[in-house]
Design an enzyme around this catalytic site. Sequence first.
Site, short mmCIF file in Angstrom:
data_model
loop_
_atom_site.label_atom_id
_atom_site.label_comp_id
_atom_site.label_asym_id
_atom_site.label_seq_id
_atom_site.Cartn_x
_atom_site.Cartn_y
_atom_site.Cartn_z
N GLN A 99 11.49 -3.53 0.74
CA GLN A 99 10.08 -3.77 0.45
C GLN A 99 9.73 -3.12 -0.88
O GLN A 99 8.65 -3.32 -1.41
CB GLN A 99 9.19 -3.19 1.55
CG GLN A 99 9.47 -3.76 2.94
CD GLN A 99 8.72 -2.99 4.01
OE1 GLN A 99 7.59 -3.30 4.37
NE2 GLN A 99 9.36 -1.95 4.52
N HIS A 117 9.37 -7.99 -1.80
CA HIS A 117 8.05 -7.82 -2.42
C HIS A 117 8.14 -7.88 -3.94
O HIS A 117 7.20 -7.46 -4.63
CB HIS A 117 7.41 -6.49 -1.98
CG HIS A 117 7.01 -6.49 -0.52
ND1 HIS A 117 6.70 -5.35 0.16
CD2 HIS A 117 6.91 -7.50 0.36
CE1 HIS A 117 6.40 -5.66 1.41
NE2 HIS A 117 6.54 -6.95 1.57
N1 APR Z 1 12.55 10.27 4.15
C1 APR Z 1 12.33 9.30 5.08
N2 APR Z 1 11.14 8.72 5.30
C2 APR Z 1 10.11 9.15 4.55
C3 APR Z 1 10.24 10.17 3.56
C4 APR Z 1 11.52 10.72 3.38
N3 APR Z 1 11.76 11.69 2.47
N4 APR Z 1 9.01 10.39 3.00
C5 APR Z 1 8.16 9.53 3.61
N5 APR Z 1 8.81 8.80 4.54
C6 APR Z 1 8.26 7.76 5.41
C7 APR Z 1 6.84 8.00 5.87
O1 APR Z 1 6.84 8.76 7.07
C8 APR Z 1 6.35 6.57 6.10
O2 APR Z 1 6.64 6.15 7.43
O3 APR Z 1 8.21 6.56 4.63
C9 APR Z 1 7.17 5.72 5.13
C10 APR Z 1 6.36 5.20 3.95
O4 APR Z 1 5.42 4.29 4.47
P1 APR Z 1 4.50 3.47 3.46
O5 APR Z 1 3.93 4.41 2.45
O6 APR Z 1 3.58 2.63 4.29
O7 APR Z 1 5.53 2.54 2.66
P2 APR Z 1 6.14 1.16 3.15
O8 APR Z 1 6.38 1.16 4.62
O9 APR Z 1 7.28 0.87 2.25
O10 APR Z 1 4.94 0.12 2.81
C11 APR Z 1 5.22 -1.26 3.03
O11 APR Z 1 3.08 -1.81 2.02
O12 APR Z 1 1.52 -1.43 0.40
C12 APR Z 1 2.56 -2.26 0.77
O13 APR Z 1 3.85 -3.55 -0.66
C13 APR Z 1 3.66 -2.24 -0.24
O14 APR Z 1 6.03 -2.47 0.17
C14 APR Z 1 4.87 -1.75 0.55
C15 APR Z 1 4.48 -2.06 1.99
#
Ligand code: APR
Length: 240
Positions: A99, A117
């Site tokens: 993503q 994405h």
């Molecule tokens: N190691 C593992 N997981 C982690 C770490 C880490 N060091 N730091 C943060 N996380 C986890 C958080 O707990 C959270 O569950 O990564 C996740 C990030 O979640 P989001 O910020 O929602 O990112 P993502 O899931 O990729 O978002 C999906 O949303 O806004 C849109 O297009 C955007 O691709 C993105 C999509």
Amino acid sequence: MTQHHPAERIVVLTGAGISRESGLETFRDADGLWSRHNIEDVCTPEGFRRDPMLVDRFYNGRRAELAGVQPNAAHLALAELERAAHDGRWNGELLIVTQNIDDLHERAGSRNVLHMHGELRRVRCTSCGATPEWLDDCLPDTPCPACHRPTLRPDVVWFGEVPLHMDRIQTALAGCDRFVTIGTSGTVYPAAGFVAEVRDHAETVDINLDAPQIPTLFDRTLVGPATRMVPQWVTELLGA
Ligand code: APR
């Protein structure tokens, strides 16, 4: 000539959490991008129509960050797993569906990567459809290198737009033996729905820094930072 039948086919879905320890912000963590930017303004086609300069500057800032960060141990471990398949050290097949719009999987050495994405390091011309690689700033009046019209936009999928490569992703999900999510909050569809599609035929693992708040659909949950958990998971897989 015998058809190569890998013992196991793995689909890994990565989210912003896998790039967090490289220094790139996630979206929904307390200090995440959506705590300082309004999704409607910078991550929708309407926002781009309303204020293309604001959107271009948002992505120019994130693109510029790419130059200052490196793949981390989690990206490298996935690249090592793909190399092990290529060298015959592991009788499997790995597809990374990400993503993320950063290029850290590729810079870690992964080849089999689908950016559902889109990608920060590309822009798209809405006139001629060209998607040239683009590492500098792009502004509303920047001419397309192919058709010279000022109609370039980030080659990123915004909310309300259709994610890329969905046919190939659905085929891979239907045929996988293991499905592993790394660093994703599982809140944005269609990616968030993948686990429900595979759980009847694949082992499902979720790797995340935080323990899930509610029971999830995953068979296993590995809680910890990606740079520790992903190398551990790959070592376990290759050792098996
Ligand atoms: N190691 C593992 N997981 C982690 C770490 C880490 N060091 N730091 C943060 N996380 C986890 C958080 O707990 C959270 O569950 O990564 C996740 C990030 O979640 P989001 O910020 O929602 O990112 P993502 O899931 O990729 O978002 C999906 O949303 O806004 C849109 O297009 C955007 O691709 C993105 C999509």
